[in-house]
Design an enzyme around this catalytic site. Structure first.
Site, PDB file in Angstrom:
ATOM      1  N   ARG A  53       0.834  -1.209   0.000  1.00  0.00           N
ATOM      2  CA  ARG A  53       0.000   0.000   0.000  1.00  0.00           C
ATOM      3  C   ARG A  53       0.866   1.255   0.000  1.00  0.00           C
ATOM      4  O   ARG A  53       0.545   2.239  -0.665  1.00  0.00           O
ATOM      5  CB  ARG A  53      -0.951  -0.018   1.209  1.00  0.00           C
ATOM      6  CG  ARG A  53      -2.001   1.086   1.119  1.00  0.00           C
ATOM      7  CD  ARG A  53      -3.075   0.951   2.180  1.00  0.00           C
ATOM      8  NE  ARG A  53      -2.561   1.145   3.519  1.00  0.00           N
ATOM      9  CZ  ARG A  53      -3.289   1.014   4.623  1.00  0.00           C
ATOM     10  NH1 ARG A  53      -4.566   0.686   4.535  1.00  0.00           N
ATOM     11  NH2 ARG A  53      -2.764   1.212   5.806  1.00  0.00           N
ATOM     12  N   LYS A 152      -2.537   7.091   1.034  1.00  0.00           N
ATOM     13  CA  LYS A 152      -2.410   7.406   2.461  1.00  0.00           C
ATOM     14  C   LYS A 152      -1.333   8.478   2.559  1.00  0.00           C
ATOM     15  O   LYS A 152      -0.146   8.200   2.766  1.00  0.00           O
ATOM     16  CB  LYS A 152      -2.047   6.133   3.243  1.00  0.00           C
ATOM     17  CG  LYS A 152      -2.329   6.234   4.728  1.00  0.00           C
ATOM     18  CD  LYS A 152      -2.357   4.863   5.359  1.00  0.00           C
ATOM     19  CE  LYS A 152      -2.285   4.926   6.870  1.00  0.00           C
ATOM     20  NZ  LYS A 152      -3.379   5.599   7.544  1.00  0.00           N
ATOM     21  N   GLU A 185     -16.281   6.342   5.446  1.00  0.00           N
ATOM     22  CA  GLU A 185     -15.492   5.699   6.505  1.00  0.00           C
ATOM     23  C   GLU A 185     -15.396   6.678   7.668  1.00  0.00           C
ATOM     24  O   GLU A 185     -15.995   7.746   7.629  1.00  0.00           O
ATOM     25  CB  GLU A 185     -14.100   5.352   5.976  1.00  0.00           C
ATOM     26  CG  GLU A 185     -13.314   6.568   5.491  1.00  0.00           C
ATOM     27  CD  GLU A 185     -11.924   6.229   4.954  1.00  0.00           C
ATOM     28  OE1 GLU A 185     -11.364   5.212   5.347  1.00  0.00           O
ATOM     29  OE2 GLU A 185     -11.417   7.022   4.152  1.00  0.00           O
TER      30      GLU A 185
HETATM   31  N1  PMP Z   1      -9.367   4.859   6.992  1.00  0.00           N
HETATM   32  C1  PMP Z   1      -8.493   5.853   7.272  1.00  0.00           C
HETATM   33  C2  PMP Z   1      -8.808   7.224   6.827  1.00  0.00           C
HETATM   34  C3  PMP Z   1      -7.321   5.570   7.986  1.00  0.00           C
HETATM   35  O1  PMP Z   1      -6.461   6.548   8.273  1.00  0.00           O
HETATM   36  C4  PMP Z   1      -7.074   4.251   8.404  1.00  0.00           C
HETATM   37  C5  PMP Z   1      -5.812   3.905   9.147  1.00  0.00           C
HETATM   38  N2  PMP Z   1      -5.684   4.593  10.350  1.00  0.00           N
HETATM   39  C6  PMP Z   1      -8.023   3.260   8.112  1.00  0.00           C
HETATM   40  C7  PMP Z   1      -9.145   3.605   7.381  1.00  0.00           C
HETATM   41  C8  PMP Z   1      -7.812   1.832   8.536  1.00  0.00           C
HETATM   42  O2  PMP Z   1      -6.765   1.261   7.780  1.00  0.00           O
HETATM   43  P1  PMP Z   1      -5.877   0.073   8.325  1.00  0.00           P
HETATM   44  O3  PMP Z   1      -6.801  -1.022   8.706  1.00  0.00           O
HETATM   45  O4  PMP Z   1      -4.995  -0.289   7.179  1.00  0.00           O
HETATM   46  O5  PMP Z   1      -5.118   0.590   9.497  1.00  0.00           O
END
Ligand code: PMP
Length: 286
Positions: A53, A152, A185
């Site tokens: 990622r 990200k 989200e």
């Molecule tokens: N959405 C956002 C905006 C995030 O910043 C994160 C991680 N903190 C997630 C979802 C969850 O991602 P992950 O399970 O890969 O930590």
């Protein structure tokens, strides 16, 4: 605290000495990418997925990571070893590097790779036991046609504006909708509901970061024969769900029992949520 050793581009620095240039476009413009990763009992959880990622995020903003994937993995393991962290959190950052005060990315050089390994600051235990209460932010999740939430990036202002709304409402997390008014989200977590014997979560097209915890939860649900649907959701679906929970590397799975002061299901963490959390935790111990 100053015994912490932070990796910056091949060298280790104490917390107070760990610095980057004020001309780094990561600092000036949030021009860079990052990952948040967990380590459990000395094993980095889903490291390959996080590395992939990170490289995709970098590709998405035309940023070349100055080391290769193998070297990155080695640097992560070395940073954990030097800091003697077996259970904790890793923050991996790649900046655009030092440039001018202009936006020109091609004038930047010395892209920095930073690795911080720390103990984890989780949500308080009672929130896992009683469930979170969240509110809907009026801040809309950034539209993928502007900047893909799948990148990200070091610029989290969109999420921070939503998180400020959470804080003002006395909540620990906040639901973000997309520009179509659908559920996207939360500010730092993905969202799931359980309704009519089906687990549902918004698809990538809803404008979300495709969480790695989300992926693992979907895998587990498939393994135990739970029906999973990645399809658009509205707040109505959350209000009328039997269960709701959030996923993230730091949070793992955390139940949600209220949205906008309205009770979800029976107002208690649900059985499916608890079961998936237990299975997730088992997965982290493999
Ligand atoms: N959405 C956002 C905006 C995030 O910043 C994160 C991680 N903190 C997630 C979802 C969850 O991602 P992950 O399970 O890969 O930590």
């Amino acid at each position: 605290m100053d015994s912490m050793k932070i990796y910056i581009s091949g060298k280790y620095f104490s917390r107070s000495e760990a610095k980057v240039s004020v001309f780094d476009h990561g600092f000036l413009y949030g021009d860079g990418v990052f990952e948040g990763i967990r380590t459990y009992d000395g094993k980095v959880f889903r490291l390959r997925d996080h590395i992939e990622r990170l490289w995709e995020s970098a590709k998405g903003i035309a940023l070349e990571i100055p080391i290769d994937e193998k070297e990155m993995e080695r640097a992560i393991h070395d940073t954990l070893a030097i800091n003697n962290i077996k259970d904790g959190y890793i923050r991996l950052i790649v900046t655009r590097g030092e440039g001018t005060l202009g936006l020109d990315h091609y004038l930047c050089h010395d892209s920095q790779v930073i690795i911080i390994a720390d103990k984890l600051a989780l949500y308080p235990r009672e929130l896992y036991e009683n469930g979170l209460e969240i509110v809907t932010a009026s801040t809309i999740r950034v539209n993928p046609s502007m900047l893909s939430p799948q990148v990200k990036s070091m610029n989290y202002l969109n999420n921070i504006l939503a998180k400020i709304e959470a804080y003002k409402a006395g909540c620990a997390e906040v639901l973000m909708l997309n520009s179509r008014g659908e559920v996207a989200e939360c500010s730092g977590d993905n969202i799931f509901i359980y309704k009519r014997e089906t687990l549902q979560t918004p698809p990538a097209e809803a404008g979300i970061l495709e969480g790695i915890t989300r992926r693992v939860v979907i895998e587990i649900a498939n393994e135990i024969g739970l029906k999973v649907k990645e399809s658009p959701m509205t707040r109505h679906d959350v209000f009328t769900a039997n269960e709701c929970f959030l996923t993230g590397s730091a949070a793992e799975l955390i139940p949600v029992v209220k949205l906008d002061n309205r009770t979800i299901g029976n107002g208690k963490p649900g059985e499916i949520t608890k079961k998936l959390l237990a299975l997730f935790q088992k997965e982290t111990k493999k």
